[in-house]
Design a protein around this motif. Sequence first.
Motif, PDB file in Angstrom:
ATOM      1  N   ALA A  58       0.335  -1.562   0.009  1.00 45.05           N
ATOM      2  CA  ALA A  58       0.066  -0.108  -0.273  1.00 45.05           C
ATOM      3  C   ALA A  58       0.970   0.993   0.094  1.00 45.05           C
ATOM      4  N   MET A  59       2.419   0.882   0.865  1.00 42.34           N
ATOM      5  CA  MET A  59       2.854   2.439   0.967  1.00 42.34           C
ATOM      6  C   MET A  59       3.264   2.841  -0.567  1.00 42.34           C
ATOM      7  N   ALA A  60       3.938   1.990  -0.879  1.00 39.74           N
ATOM      8  CA  ALA A  60       4.425   1.773  -2.322  1.00 39.74           C
ATOM      9  C   ALA A  60       3.844   2.027  -3.213  1.00 39.74           C
ATOM     10  N   ALA A  61       1.815   1.925  -3.364  1.00 32.53           N
ATOM     11  CA  ALA A  61       1.565   2.474  -4.917  1.00 32.53           C
ATOM     12  C   ALA A  61       0.571   3.618  -4.398  1.00 32.53           C
ATOM     13  N   GLN A  62       0.586   4.333  -2.699  1.00 37.79           N
ATOM     14  CA  GLN A  62       0.997   5.557  -2.991  1.00 37.79           C
ATOM     15  C   GLN A  62       1.959   6.392  -2.862  1.00 37.79           C
ATOM     16  N   ALA A  63       3.326   5.432  -2.712  1.00 41.73           N
ATOM     17  CA  ALA A  63       4.305   6.776  -3.907  1.00 41.73           C
ATOM     18  C   ALA A  63       3.957   6.618  -4.790  1.00 41.73           C
ATOM     19  N   ALA A  64       4.117   5.174  -5.828  1.00 40.47           N
ATOM     20  CA  ALA A  64       3.990   5.464  -7.244  1.00 40.47           C
ATOM     21  C   ALA A  64       2.820   6.799  -7.766  1.00 40.47           C
ATOM     22  N   SER A  65       1.623   6.730  -6.423  1.00 40.78           N
ATOM     23  CA  SER A  65       0.975   7.778  -7.059  1.00 40.78           C
ATOM     24  C   SER A  65       1.427   8.976  -6.880  1.00 40.78           C
ATOM     25  N   GLN A  66       2.427   9.409  -6.598  1.00 39.90           N
ATOM     26  CA  GLN A  66       3.042  10.526  -6.359  1.00 39.90           C
ATOM     27  C   GLN A  66       4.069  10.998  -6.942  1.00 39.90           C
ATOM     28  N   SER A  67       4.486  10.145  -7.035  1.00 45.26           N
ATOM     29  CA  SER A  67       6.022   9.903  -8.731  1.00 45.26           C
ATOM     30  C   SER A  67       6.165   9.363  -9.218  1.00 45.26           C
ATOM     31  N   TRP A  68       6.173   9.626 -10.069  1.00 44.58           N
ATOM     32  CA  TRP A  68       6.877   8.627 -11.654  1.00 44.58           C
ATOM     33  C   TRP A  68       8.099   8.061 -11.672  1.00 44.58           C
ATOM     34  N   SER A  69       8.409   8.545 -10.826  1.00 46.71           N
ATOM     35  CA  SER A  69      10.045   7.972 -11.137  1.00 46.71           C
ATOM     36  C   SER A  69      10.330   7.018  -9.750  1.00 46.71           C
ATOM     37  N   ALA A  70       8.997   6.901  -8.393  1.00 47.31           N
ATOM     38  CA  ALA A  70       8.905   5.795  -7.438  1.00 47.31           C
ATOM     39  C   ALA A  70       7.581   5.179  -8.259  1.00 47.31           C
ATOM     40  N   LEU A  71       7.193   4.969  -8.995  1.00 53.73           N
ATOM     41  CA  LEU A  71       6.236   4.144  -9.494  1.00 53.73           C
ATOM     42  C   LEU A  71       7.331   3.173 -10.834  1.00 53.73           C
ATOM     43  N   PHE A  72       7.786   4.134 -11.298  1.00 49.74           N
ATOM     44  CA  PHE A  72       8.667   3.063 -12.245  1.00 49.74           C
ATOM     45  C   PHE A  72       9.508   2.021 -11.507  1.00 49.74           C
ATOM     46  N   PHE A  73      10.328   2.427 -10.545  1.00 46.88           N
ATOM     47  CA  PHE A  73      11.173   1.686 -10.037  1.00 46.88           C
ATOM     48  C   PHE A  73      10.568   0.403  -8.824  1.00 46.88           C
ATOM     49  N   GLY A  74       9.198   0.796  -8.461  1.00 47.01           N
ATOM     50  CA  GLY A  74       8.321  -0.033  -7.216  1.00 47.01           C
ATOM     51  C   GLY A  74       8.786   0.994  -5.736  1.00 47.01           C
ATOM     52  N   ALA A  75       8.789   2.122  -5.269  1.00 47.96           N
ATOM     53  CA  ALA A  75       9.595   2.807  -4.653  1.00 47.96           C
ATOM     54  C   ALA A  75       9.205   2.128  -3.484  1.00 47.96           C
TER      55      ALA A  75
END
Length: 661
Positions: free
Chosen positions: A58-75
């Motif tokens: 869930a926190m990774a999905a939240q990060a992906a919604s805030q940053s395209w870079s986080a989405l790409f890497f799965g941060a």
Amino acid sequence: MTDLLAQPLAEPDLRQRAGGLSLSLSLESLAMPLLAAVSGALYLINLVVSGYANTYYAMAAQAASQSWSALFFGALDAQGFITIDKPPLATWLMGLSVRAFGLSSWSILLPEALLGVGSVLVLYLAVRRSFGASAALLAGLFLAVTPVAVLIFRYDNPDALLTFLLLSAAWALGRGLEHGRLRWVLLAASLVGAGFLTKYLQADLVLPAFALVWLVSAPVSFRRRIVGLLAAGVTVVVTSFWWVVIVALIPAASRPYIGGSTTNSPLDLILGYDGLGRIFGNAPAGSGLGSATDGLAFGSAAGPGGASFSGTPGLLRLFNDQFGGQIAWLLPAALIAIGVALVLHRRASRTDRRVAGYLLWGTWLAVHVAVFSFMSGIIHSYYAVVLAPAIAAMVGAAAVELWRRGATSRFASPSLALGIVATGATAWLILDRTPAFAPGLGIAALALSVATAVVLLIPAGLVQPRIARAAVGFALVATLAGPLAYAADTMATAYSGGDPSAGPQAAGSLRGPGGGQGVGPGVTAVDQALVDYLVANQGDARWIVAASGSQVAAAIQLAAGQPVMTMGGFTGSDPTPTLAELKTAIAAGEIRFVLLGGQAGGFGGPGGGLPGAGFRPGGGSGGPGGAGTDSAARSAWVASSCTTVVIDGATTGLYDCAAAV
């Protein structure tokens, strides 16, 4: 349902229209809406009961919604400190949903439920192509009510997307078998590659089945079959590794740390605990064995992890307390169906559509049963969701074929009766493990199964057709009773953490910490006063706080909406950041606050720990020079050099390090 079974045996090789089978309008109009309604009800009703479910994803999905870079890497956070310990495709889907609908339990879990409905419908289409609509309807119904499917299609682990992608690949392969068209085979290979970017090597367990079916059943020359197989192999490699190659080529300083790895490399993750370590149990100590789907870190080989989560490896593992209620209800019938296919089609043409169907689902089933039964690394019972489509397809196909051949084959009725009794006996054995749950249901299912089997064994001339059809209807009721009871229990239960299990918990089952039932929307409670303090005092820092382990970090990040540095990844055992790196980040103003202890404030200070999390400040799972040393060094320095923060008169394990460097 019995009227559908009574239809004449279809000939899938004939009557093609617009690339699909020519079916009666009444049957086609009934099957798809029925399956959509049943699966939609099972997966969507009370969907948000589990809150954020596995807060790690869930926190990774939240990060992906805030940053395209986080989405790409799965941060795990929008600033991109560390990734999840899986490839990112599943978080891409959830992240896009959160972008569209905002952060909520519903926006995170909705894609999983829709993937479940899609999986049921795709299985229907795939089975219909080989066995006709009646078998496909039964297969879709069996998949929909399988307890582990009801669990996973309401949860945010990657297995829902993996199952959908592999089923879609099977459907595409079936299209390719019609005329030997390579483009469909390449599509199937690409979908398997997407599955690899969802859960790495687990996706490749279907490849033996796909390759065998193409080599045996494709209606083209042997040379073209070999060429197609080679082309598909290249496609699988390219679609599986493009993201891995890109990440490997980006300098480590310019991307997040690869969570779960020991060398900050996705290849290390693939070959280590996320891949071969799961099979052979030989992942090195301190390698982050406790992934988000594990719930526990071990400082030794993965073997103990597999045993503690899902029982001892062995031939009957899938019938044990951990796996049985999840997947075993129809497994004996599916194994009988393999024998049925061998007997009934031993002289069939290699291009016969039914031969291809039995070969596909039978091999899929056999490979997964063998691997899951004997793998000595970490394995969880919910992995079995990828078994459910093969079991459902085999049982649906064999049941319809045996029923229709009852008047012409001495082998058919006894085999059908045996499958029905085996299913009833399995339901009784599973339900007997939880006598307080649905008392009497198991013995009722067994009795009804035996009664219907006796009716089916009566020669056709001695029993009225309507009575025989009624017996089949009662057999279906007996078959579905146990799984539906488990499904209803699962729909009403709140799950969290990394080791969820559908239905009531058997007395002998063992669960990893962080798994559980009835524990609300998250594993770690969060102190709102702590969150408010961090938000109010973040200033220009990139991360609102640095916390050890994702269970603590996720609770704060989801509550605050601001990035949290997850030190050490999921369990806190990954070797990042080092003490020097932490000091550098503090000196640069990127971090001000560090949280020690296992709770997100208000539940113990330094030295506290999340109960059962396998994490302790200053501990970790590594040996000298490993992750444990990093954690110990960080904790000792923070405790000695930073200032304890008191909130509302209480210590929370929070330290202000602004003046420490």
